[in-house]
Structures are given as C-alpha cells and as structure tokens.
Scaffold this motif. Structure first.
Motif, PDB file in Angstrom:
ATOM      1  N   CYS A  32       3.228  15.291  -7.705  1.00  0.00           N
ATOM      2  CA  CYS A  32       2.338  16.579  -6.876  1.00  0.00           C
ATOM      3  C   CYS A  32       3.369  16.672  -5.500  1.00  0.00           C
ATOM      4  CB  CYS A  32       1.255  15.913  -6.343  1.00  0.00           C
ATOM      5  SG  CYS A  32       1.298  14.521  -5.057  1.00  0.00           S
ATOM      6  N   GLY A  33       4.686  15.819  -5.465  1.00  0.00           N
ATOM      7  CA  GLY A  33       5.604  15.851  -4.327  1.00  0.00           C
ATOM      8  C   GLY A  33       5.257  15.299  -3.001  1.00  0.00           C
ATOM      9  N   ALA A  34       3.782  14.842  -2.770  1.00  0.00           N
ATOM     10  CA  ALA A  34       3.329  14.343  -1.337  1.00  0.00           C
ATOM     11  C   ALA A  34       4.288  13.209  -1.019  1.00  0.00           C
ATOM     12  CB  ALA A  34       1.967  13.947  -1.821  1.00  0.00           C
ATOM     13  N   LEU A  35       4.411  13.092   0.189  1.00  0.00           N
ATOM     14  CA  LEU A  35       5.456  12.279   0.811  1.00  0.00           C
ATOM     15  C   LEU A  35       4.574  10.765   1.191  1.00  0.00           C
ATOM     16  CD1 LEU A  35       8.143  11.559   1.876  1.00  0.00           C
ATOM     17  CD2 LEU A  35       7.304  12.228   4.201  1.00  0.00           C
ATOM     18  N   ASN A  36       4.736   9.824   0.329  1.00  0.00           N
ATOM     19  CA  ASN A  36       3.895   8.449   0.385  1.00  0.00           C
ATOM     20  C   ASN A  36       4.639   7.439   1.289  1.00  0.00           C
ATOM     21  OD1 ASN A  36       1.370   8.391  -1.666  1.00  0.00           O
ATOM     22  ND2 ASN A  36       2.849  10.103  -2.016  1.00  0.00           N
ATOM     23  N   THR A  37       4.233   6.814   2.190  1.00  0.00           N
ATOM     24  CA  THR A  37       4.729   5.980   3.072  1.00  0.00           C
ATOM     25  C   THR A  37       4.191   4.432   2.402  1.00  0.00           C
ATOM     26  OG1 THR A  37       4.361   7.494   5.016  1.00  0.00           O
ATOM     27  CG2 THR A  37       4.815   4.630   5.207  1.00  0.00           C
ATOM     28  N   ILE A  38       5.429   3.932   1.936  1.00  0.00           N
ATOM     29  CA  ILE A  38       5.095   2.633   1.273  1.00  0.00           C
ATOM     30  C   ILE A  38       5.131   1.167   2.312  1.00  0.00           C
ATOM     31  CG2 ILE A  38       5.860   0.939  -0.576  1.00  0.00           C
ATOM     32  CD1 ILE A  38       5.201   3.803  -1.701  1.00  0.00           C
ATOM     33  N   GLU A  73       0.708  -1.269   0.022  1.00  0.00           N
ATOM     34  CA  GLU A  73      -0.109   0.102   0.008  1.00  0.00           C
ATOM     35  C   GLU A  73       0.977   1.118  -0.011  1.00  0.00           C
ATOM     36  OE1 GLU A  73      -2.593  -0.119   3.454  1.00  0.00           O
ATOM     37  OE2 GLU A  73      -3.535  -1.833   2.825  1.00  0.00           O
ATOM     38  N   ALA A  74       0.459   2.372  -0.503  1.00  0.00           N
ATOM     39  CA  ALA A  74       0.923   3.519  -0.509  1.00  0.00           C
ATOM     40  C   ALA A  74      -0.003   4.559   0.271  1.00  0.00           C
ATOM     41  CB  ALA A  74       1.389   4.077  -1.890  1.00  0.00           C
ATOM     42  N   ALA A  75       0.556   5.440   1.100  1.00  0.00           N
ATOM     43  CA  ALA A  75      -0.613   6.478   1.745  1.00  0.00           C
ATOM     44  C   ALA A  75       0.201   7.723   2.020  1.00  0.00           C
ATOM     45  CB  ALA A  75      -0.858   5.716   3.020  1.00  0.00           C
ATOM     46  N   ALA A  76      -0.479   8.812   1.336  1.00  0.00           N
ATOM     47  CA  ALA A  76       0.293   9.989   1.408  1.00  0.00           C
ATOM     48  C   ALA A  76      -0.083  10.687   3.122  1.00  0.00           C
ATOM     49  CB  ALA A  76      -0.255  11.112   0.542  1.00  0.00           C
ATOM     50  N   ASP A  77       1.050  11.325   3.458  1.00  0.00           N
ATOM     51  CA  ASP A  77       0.739  11.828   4.911  1.00  0.00           C
ATOM     52  C   ASP A  77      -0.092  13.147   4.846  1.00  0.00           C
ATOM     53  OD1 ASP A  77       0.832  11.819   7.509  1.00  0.00           O
ATOM     54  OD2 ASP A  77       3.410  12.047   7.650  1.00  0.00           O
ATOM     55  N   ARG A  78      -1.000  13.319   5.421  1.00  0.00           N
ATOM     56  CA  ARG A  78      -1.792  14.772   5.416  1.00  0.00           C
ATOM     57  C   ARG A  78      -1.894  15.505   6.609  1.00  0.00           C
ATOM     58  NH1 ARG A  78      -5.121  11.173   2.160  1.00  0.00           N
ATOM     59  NH2 ARG A  78      -5.064  11.269   0.079  1.00  0.00           N
ATOM     60  N   PRO A 126      -0.815  17.529   1.652  1.00  0.00           N
ATOM     61  CA  PRO A 126      -0.005  16.584   1.751  1.00  0.00           C
ATOM     62  C   PRO A 126       1.268  17.012   2.342  1.00  0.00           C
ATOM     63  CG  PRO A 126      -0.094  17.315  -0.641  1.00  0.00           C
ATOM     64  CD  PRO A 126      -1.093  17.983   0.239  1.00  0.00           C
ATOM     65  N   ARG A 127       1.905  16.427   2.978  1.00  0.00           N
ATOM     66  CA  ARG A 127       3.161  16.732   3.637  1.00  0.00           C
ATOM     67  C   ARG A 127       4.176  16.188   2.567  1.00  0.00           C
ATOM     68  NH1 ARG A 127       4.917  14.480   9.663  1.00  0.00           N
ATOM     69  NH2 ARG A 127       6.905  15.942   9.776  1.00  0.00           N
ATOM     70  N   GLN A 128       5.369  17.192   2.422  1.00  0.00           N
ATOM     71  CA  GLN A 128       6.437  16.638   1.391  1.00  0.00           C
ATOM     72  C   GLN A 128       7.642  16.151   1.661  1.00  0.00           C
ATOM     73  OE1 GLN A 128       5.956  20.090  -1.353  1.00  0.00           O
ATOM     74  NE2 GLN A 128       4.456  18.893  -2.465  1.00  0.00           N
ATOM     75  N   ASP A 129       7.833  16.553   3.384  1.00  0.00           N
ATOM     76  CA  ASP A 129       9.393  16.085   3.781  1.00  0.00           C
ATOM     77  C   ASP A 129       9.001  15.927   5.396  1.00  0.00           C
ATOM     78  OD1 ASP A 129       9.929  18.791   4.857  1.00  0.00           O
ATOM     79  OD2 ASP A 129      10.298  19.122   2.623  1.00  0.00           O
ATOM     80  N   LEU A 139       4.098   5.744  -8.701  1.00  0.00           N
ATOM     81  CA  LEU A 139       5.305   6.128  -7.813  1.00  0.00           C
ATOM     82  C   LEU A 139       6.483   5.393  -8.190  1.00  0.00           C
ATOM     83  CD1 LEU A 139       3.371   5.973  -4.450  1.00  0.00           C
ATOM     84  CD2 LEU A 139       4.213   7.842  -5.259  1.00  0.00           C
ATOM     85  N   ASN A 181       8.850  10.425  -2.317  1.00  0.00           N
ATOM     86  CA  ASN A 181       7.949  11.729  -2.857  1.00  0.00           C
ATOM     87  C   ASN A 181       7.373  11.250  -4.209  1.00  0.00           C
ATOM     88  OD1 ASN A 181      10.338  12.975  -0.909  1.00  0.00           O
ATOM     89  ND2 ASN A 181       8.092  14.163  -0.993  1.00  0.00           N
ATOM     90  N   GLU A 226       9.707   5.611   2.456  1.00  0.00           N
ATOM     91  CA  GLU A 226       9.094   6.934   2.225  1.00  0.00           C
ATOM     92  C   GLU A 226       9.496   7.568   0.731  1.00  0.00           C
ATOM     93  OE1 GLU A 226       7.686   8.756   6.430  1.00  0.00           O
ATOM     94  OE2 GLU A 226       9.427   9.226   5.581  1.00  0.00           O
ATOM     95  N   ARG A 277       0.082   3.628  -6.443  1.00  0.00           N
ATOM     96  CA  ARG A 277      -0.221   5.053  -7.063  1.00  0.00           C
ATOM     97  C   ARG A 277      -0.259   5.900  -5.717  1.00  0.00           C
ATOM     98  NH1 ARG A 277       1.035   2.530 -10.571  1.00  0.00           N
ATOM     99  NH2 ARG A 277      -0.213   2.361 -12.464  1.00  0.00           N
ATOM    100  N   CYS A 278       0.192   7.326  -6.204  1.00  0.00           N
ATOM    101  CA  CYS A 278       0.149   8.193  -4.992  1.00  0.00           C
ATOM    102  C   CYS A 278      -1.315   8.419  -4.500  1.00  0.00           C
ATOM    103  CB  CYS A 278       0.927   9.519  -5.657  1.00  0.00           C
ATOM    104  SG  CYS A 278       0.615  10.940  -4.534  1.00  0.00           S
ATOM    105  N   SER A 279      -1.283   8.374  -3.078  1.00  0.00           N
ATOM    106  CA  SER A 279      -2.699   8.401  -2.639  1.00  0.00           C
ATOM    107  C   SER A 279      -3.346   9.738  -2.830  1.00  0.00           C
ATOM    108  CB  SER A 279      -2.737   7.872  -1.278  1.00  0.00           C
ATOM    109  OG  SER A 279      -2.120   8.720  -0.352  1.00  0.00           O
ATOM    110  N   GLN A 280      -2.383  10.776  -2.969  1.00  0.00           N
ATOM    111  CA  GLN A 280      -2.662  12.103  -2.974  1.00  0.00           C
ATOM    112  C   GLN A 280      -3.358  12.563  -4.473  1.00  0.00           C
ATOM    113  OE1 GLN A 280      -3.151  14.409  -0.582  1.00  0.00           O
ATOM    114  NE2 GLN A 280      -3.640  16.071  -1.926  1.00  0.00           N
TER     115      GLN A 280
END
Lengths: 162, 268
Positions: B154-160, A134-139, A146-149, B138, B150, B148, B130-133
């Motif tokens: 969109c640059g969003a940080l995704n946790t894999i 799974e992939a989940a962006a940190d919001r 979205p968080r970028q870093d 990815l 980016n 993690e 895929r980017c969840s944002q």
C-alpha cells in the motif's frame, strides 16, 4: 596459682570445646548451644534477632551464630585472661578461632550453586525482556490516510498539516 | 629440598591451578549456554553467573602469587637458587597471563553467543512485522535502530521500532566486534604488557604498543560498521575518541615525552 602457660592451655581447650559444639549445631544453634550459653552466663539473642542474623548476615550453612559464638568465647576466656600477665595471646587465639569458624560455616560457592541462583533469578530479573519489535504506519490525524514519505508536511488527500 | 625438587613441586602446583581453571571455564561455557536458553534474551542472569565464575577463576589466579610470596620464593632463596627462583616465577607469570587472556576470550565468547542469540530472536520478531495500514509483510531485515520503510503493497510509511532484544544487542555489541578482532586484541595485550613490564620502557616499545592499539581499534570500528553502517561516517572521530585514554597514559612515559610525543593519530 596456675602459670600463664597452664592458663593458656586451659583457655585453648575452652575455645576448642566451644567451637566444636558450635560447629555441630544446625544453622542458628540448638538446645545444646543454648545450654552452653547458659553455662557461660551469656544471654542469647532473641529468637527474631537470631532469625534476622541468619537471613541478613554473612550467610552460614550450619553452626551457632557468629555473634553468640564470639560472646561465648569471650565469656570462656576472659576469667583466665584476668589472671594472666599477658592475656593477649589467648584473646588472639579466640579471634583466630572465630575467623576459622567463619570459613568453616560459610556456604561453599560451587558452580552448581552459581548457576542455580542465576536460573532462579530469571523470573524476577530487572533485565527481563518484555515487549517486541513494532511497526506503525504514520497516518493523517484528520482523514486517516497513510503518509507515504516525508517530502511534504501536508496530507496529500485532505491538506491537513502533518 | 633441592632446587630440582622445588621446581617439580612448583610446576605440579601450577599444572593443578591450570587444570582447575580449565575445568571452571568448561563449566562456565556449558552453564552459560544452558542459561541462555531460558532467559529469553535477558543477559542479567547470565552476567550474574559469569561474574560468580569469573571471581572463582580470579581467586585461582591469585593463589599463584600468594603461594609464591608466602612460601615458595623463600624456599628457593634459602638454598641460594636465585636464578632458579627467577625462572620459576617466570613460569608462574606465564600461567597467570594465560589465565587472564583465556578469561577475556571466554567472556567474549559467552556474551557474543548471547548477542547472536538476541539478534536471532530480534530477526524473528522483525520478520513477523506487518504494515499497520494494510497488514502486508514488511521488507525488514534486522534493524537495530528506529527505521522507516514503505509497505510494498500500500506504500504506507511504517516506522519500525526494533524492540528490546535488538536494543540489548546494540548495548552488548562490543563483544561481537572484539571476538571478530581477537588476534588483534591479543597483539594489543602483548604489546601493552611488554611496555608496562619493561624496567626502562623504550620509545620503540611504546610505538609498538601504539601501533597495536591503532590496529585493534581500526579493525573494531570496521567490524562495528558491518552491522551498524551509520557509524562508519564518524570513523576518524571515533578512532580518536577510542585512543584518547591510551595517549593520555603515554604522556606519563619519559621516553614518549622526550621524543616529543610522536603520536600517529592526531588528538580529538
């Protein structure tokens, strides 16, 4: 009065007779086996107990149940042993007959049975894999951006602590 | 029976054991490969089947010693052919050793194949992430631990989260490293057996065993670091850890103790 040698020979024939019939029965016994038990004065296991032995016991592909076989052999030889100076030899022969019988009626483990069992266990395997990557962006919990870093602990858009 | 005739019968028996073992192993490899196609990465059914086959193979191996001690040795001794008996038993030991080695090699191959299959499935899963944002692809290779990245779009940080197959692959990865280091595993096995079977083991034999242990575990750790680069930083600590039990067993050897336990790798 018969000699020990004669009694031993009679006992061995009795053992062979019980074993031969037990071996020809389907797993758990049949009417012929019940008749044999009756002749020997042995009370068979109850039907549900027989089913449990077959289900949970050591496993046998054919033949009368092991416990009933042992009872039958004991019933067949004990009257002879009582008249022998040393009944040990006959009792040992009966014990050995039970062990040989176990080897004869146990299901043979073959390559195909090993793989068939493994294949049958796939659906219920405790290691069955469910889920995927799974992939989940940190919001941000406040504005949803979205968080970028991870360089800052505050949201760059709304200032919320992340 | 003459010693020649006894030798011939014994060699025939050993050849039959070997032939049956080879047949079992061919069946194991084919059966496990077929099973793997149906398990979706679950190694429990594979492991159950292999344990069944392995037990049958060990049963064959134990027949060698049983048959020797129950009947064959006495027959050689009855005709006072003691040297021939020793030679016949040495041939039996060679067959038994080869069975032990082949069992390890085939087990390694079966589970390394399972691991490759799981890695391939994990790679497919991760390629579909895929980017969840924003839903863009990815840039993920095969990752085995939480990572993690980016999003390029969109640059969003995704946790894999690598998923259960990748995690299972990590749990089984030992087989992959062992397969890659097989010649060194074999050298280690031979050095260990030479030391353990010696009547009076020498310091040189123990040091040869130590060298083979170090060689194997060094290669094993290097192989592991190829797929799991984060393990490379603790290399020395890991090596000491892997050798801890081995050095513990050497402490019971008088030749090692007398020489002042000259270990090449320092303790943990």
């Amino acid at each position: 009065m018969a000699s020990d040698a004669q009694l031993l020979e009679t006992g061995r024939r009795a053992i062979a007779s019980v074993i031969n019939l037990a071996l020809t029965c389907p797993a758990g016994g049949d009417a012929r086996w019940d008749a044999m038990l009756g002749q020997l004065g042995v009370t068979p296991l109850a039907a549900d107990e027989r089913a449990r032995h077959l289900r949970e016991g050591p496993g046998q592909s054919r033949g009368a149940l092991l416990l009933e076989l042992r009872w039958a052999l004991e019933a067949a030889i004990e009257p002879l042993c009582e008249h022998m100076d040393d009944g040990y030899v006959l009792r040992t022969a009966a014990d050995q007959a039970v062990r040989d019988y176990v080897g004869a009626v146990k299901p043979k483990i073959t390559t195909s049975s090993i793989f068939a069992n493994a294949m049958a266990g796939i659906a219920t395997s405790p290691g069955r894999i469910t889920g995927a990557a799974e992939a989940a962006a940190d919001r941000c919990s406040c504005c949803g951006a979205p968080r970028q870093d991870r360089s800052s602990n505050t949201c760059r858009y709304c200032g919320e602590t992340l | 029976m003459s010693a020649d005739a006894l030798d011939a019968r014994w060699d025939g028996f050993l050849a039959k054991i070997r032939e049956r073992f080879d047949e079992l192993m061919r069946e194991s490899e084919a059966g496990c490969a077929e099973l793997l196609k149906h398990t979706g990465g679950d190694t429990v059914p594979l492991s159950n089947a292999w344990q069944g086959m392995r037990m049958r193979a060990l049963g064959l191996q134990s027949k060698i010693g049983d048959t020797w001690s129950e009947s064959v040795q006495d027959k050689f001794h009855e005709i006072e052919a003691y040297d021939r008996a020793d030679a016949a038993w040495a041939r039996a030991e060679a067959v038994s050793d080869q069975i032990e080695i082949d069992l390890e090699r085939i087990e390694t191959k079966i589970f390394a194949d399972a691991l490759r299959s799981m890695l391939s499935m994990a790679a497919q899963e991760q390629a579909a992430l895929r980017c969840s944002q924003c839903g863009a692809e990815l840039p993920v290779g095969v990752v085995l631990a939480v990572t993690e990245v980016n999003c390029r779009h969109c640059g969003a940080l995704n946790t894999i989260e690598p998923g259960p197959r990748a995690r299972m692959a990590v749990a089984l990865s030992h087989y992959l490293w062992q397969e890659a280091c097989w010649p060194k595993w074999l050298a280690r096995w031979q050095a260990e057996n030479a030391a353990k079977r010696a009547r009076n083991v020498t310091l040189a034999q123990l040091q040869a065993w130590e060298a083979a242990e170090i060689d194997y575990w060094t290669a094993w750790l290097h192989e592991r670091a190829k797929l799991m680069p984060n393990t490379a930083r603790d290399f020395d600590k890991e090596l000491r850890g892997r050798l801890h039990q081995f050095y513990g067993s050497l402490e019971r050897e008088p030749a090692w103790f007398k020489a002042g336990a000259p270990r090449r790798v320092p303790p943990m």
